[in-house]
Design a protein around this motif. Sequence first.
Motif, PDB file in Angstrom:
ATOM      1  N   TYR A 165       0.220   3.016  -0.495  1.00  0.00           N
ATOM      2  CA  TYR A 165       0.640   3.021   0.913  1.00  0.00           C
ATOM      3  C   TYR A 165       1.139   1.629   1.302  1.00  0.00           C
ATOM      4  O   TYR A 165       2.190   1.468   1.929  1.00  0.00           O
ATOM      5  CB  TYR A 165      -0.532   3.437   1.794  1.00  0.00           C
ATOM      6  CG  TYR A 165      -0.229   3.474   3.286  1.00  0.00           C
ATOM      7  CD1 TYR A 165       0.138   4.663   3.907  1.00  0.00           C
ATOM      8  CD2 TYR A 165      -0.330   2.322   4.066  1.00  0.00           C
ATOM      9  CE1 TYR A 165       0.405   4.705   5.271  1.00  0.00           C
ATOM     10  CE2 TYR A 165      -0.058   2.347   5.424  1.00  0.00           C
ATOM     11  CZ  TYR A 165       0.315   3.544   6.026  1.00  0.00           C
ATOM     12  OH  TYR A 165       0.580   3.579   7.379  1.00  0.00           O
TER      13      TYR A 165
ATOM     14  N   GLU B 114      -4.528   2.960   0.875  1.00  0.00           N
ATOM     15  CA  GLU B 114      -4.342   2.969  -0.566  1.00  0.00           C
ATOM     16  C   GLU B 114      -3.306   1.906  -0.979  1.00  0.00           C
ATOM     17  O   GLU B 114      -2.379   1.608  -0.215  1.00  0.00           O
ATOM     18  CB  GLU B 114      -3.862   4.347  -1.028  1.00  0.00           C
ATOM     19  CG  GLU B 114      -4.869   5.463  -0.827  1.00  0.00           C
ATOM     20  CD  GLU B 114      -6.093   5.291  -1.718  1.00  0.00           C
ATOM     21  OE1 GLU B 114      -5.955   4.697  -2.814  1.00  0.00           O
ATOM     22  OE2 GLU B 114      -7.178   5.748  -1.322  1.00  0.00           O
TER      23      GLU B 114
ATOM     24  N   MET C 138      -7.589  -2.439   2.774  1.00  0.00           N
ATOM     25  CA  MET C 138      -8.113  -1.444   1.838  1.00  0.00           C
ATOM     26  C   MET C 138      -9.576  -1.106   2.097  1.00  0.00           C
ATOM     27  O   MET C 138      -9.970   0.060   2.059  1.00  0.00           O
ATOM     28  CB  MET C 138      -7.925  -1.946   0.402  1.00  0.00           C
ATOM     29  CG  MET C 138      -6.461  -2.028  -0.022  1.00  0.00           C
ATOM     30  SD  MET C 138      -6.218  -2.397  -1.792  1.00  0.00           S
ATOM     31  CE  MET C 138      -6.817  -4.076  -1.892  1.00  0.00           C
TER      32      MET C 138
ATOM     33  N   TRP D  55      -1.853  -3.120  -7.652  1.00  0.00           N
ATOM     34  CA  TRP D  55      -0.542  -2.507  -7.752  1.00  0.00           C
ATOM     35  C   TRP D  55      -0.133  -2.353  -9.217  1.00  0.00           C
ATOM     36  O   TRP D  55      -0.400  -3.225 -10.052  1.00  0.00           O
ATOM     37  CB  TRP D  55       0.504  -3.362  -7.050  1.00  0.00           C
ATOM     38  CG  TRP D  55       0.541  -3.188  -5.555  1.00  0.00           C
ATOM     39  CD1 TRP D  55       0.102  -2.125  -4.846  1.00  0.00           C
ATOM     40  CD2 TRP D  55       1.076  -4.116  -4.598  1.00  0.00           C
ATOM     41  NE1 TRP D  55       0.317  -2.306  -3.514  1.00  0.00           N
ATOM     42  CE2 TRP D  55       0.920  -3.527  -3.324  1.00  0.00           C
ATOM     43  CE3 TRP D  55       1.675  -5.366  -4.695  1.00  0.00           C
ATOM     44  CZ2 TRP D  55       1.341  -4.158  -2.150  1.00  0.00           C
ATOM     45  CZ3 TRP D  55       2.095  -5.998  -3.528  1.00  0.00           C
ATOM     46  CH2 TRP D  55       1.934  -5.401  -2.272  1.00  0.00           C
TER      47      TRP D  55
END
Length: 390
Positions: free
Chosen positions: A307, A304, A298, A267
Amino acid sequence: MLRLRQRFFAHIISSSTSTSTSAISPLHRLVSAAAAAAPVSPNPGGFAVEEYLVDACGLTRPQALKASKKLSHLKSPAKPDAVLAFLSGLGLSGADAAAVVAKDPLFLCTGVERTLVPVVDGLTGLGLSSPDIARLVSLTPARFRSRSVVSKMHYHLPLFGSLDNILRALRRATYLLSSDLDKVINPNVVFLRECGLADCDIAKLCYRVPRILTTNPEHVRPMAAWAERLGIPRGSGMFSEALHAVAFFSEEKIADKVDFLKKTIKWSDTEVAIAVSKAPMLLRKSKDMLSRRSEFLMSELGLEPAYIARRPVILYYSLEGRLRPRYYVLKFLKENGLDDRDRSFYNVVTKAEKDFVEKFICPHKEAAPHLAEDYAAACKGEVPANFRFT
């Protein structure tokens, strides 16, 4: 002890049939009965405390040995007999009374007239019944032998809404009834209300983080500041959860968990801020659990990082009990031509169990008669043959 209780209840029956103009309350008749029934003459050869705890109180020998160390000063069974009779009068069984004594041996030294009667009288005045009071004394006998328990219960009953709610909190933290109301608990409650929490929210927070009400008020304010730094403003519906997430965590520990989320789920600063503001309890999830769940989402599902960041509660769900079994069902339906829709896994995984079964299992009973059985097995950690995809 059996003879003692027989005499005790005989005295109660006798009292109840006496003149109706008596000014003596039922509570005081109960105490008088206990005093009359209890033998008052000390054993000339010395009071054998350990034997008394076994024979009269019903403790096991190991329990009695441990408890007797706190009661070595007793010279007579008079006061313990009166206390046991009093507990019986409240409706506690022999086993219940034994549990009270094992939990707090010093309860046997409590003055019935001086302490127990005023406490019970005060609690009765707050609307508690004898069974209610019996539940309270069983749960927290050490707090019950202080007359201040009445003022504490007077404060907590409206805050928590019911005795059941208070008992729920006390099961986690009996010290709730020993903390200072004026200097600690009330200032914390006032501050939490200023943060926008209703009393029901404060009660729920206390179930999850009991120390939030009993810690130094100067320590609670920084927690609120940290919750706001997560991007969750005071007064929002999520603020209580944010407080829970950061409660009693150091700044270093919070920063470490944020760095871990960034590295593990890849992230960005923006994405981790979005995720934590939507699901602050991520900060309390173990690193191993977060690693395994994010790896599954993932690697196997191909989701993703962005997401997941916008739907972070997906990381709350059990990998073995929900994420993987539901993924197996969707894949099975798709590979067997039973569902060709491009579904959002987030919408599927957040459905209640009953709704998921009705929508994805029940309609396929004929085409896939073993699907329900295979799904149930997958939820237990098994991988049925039908779910072994190549």
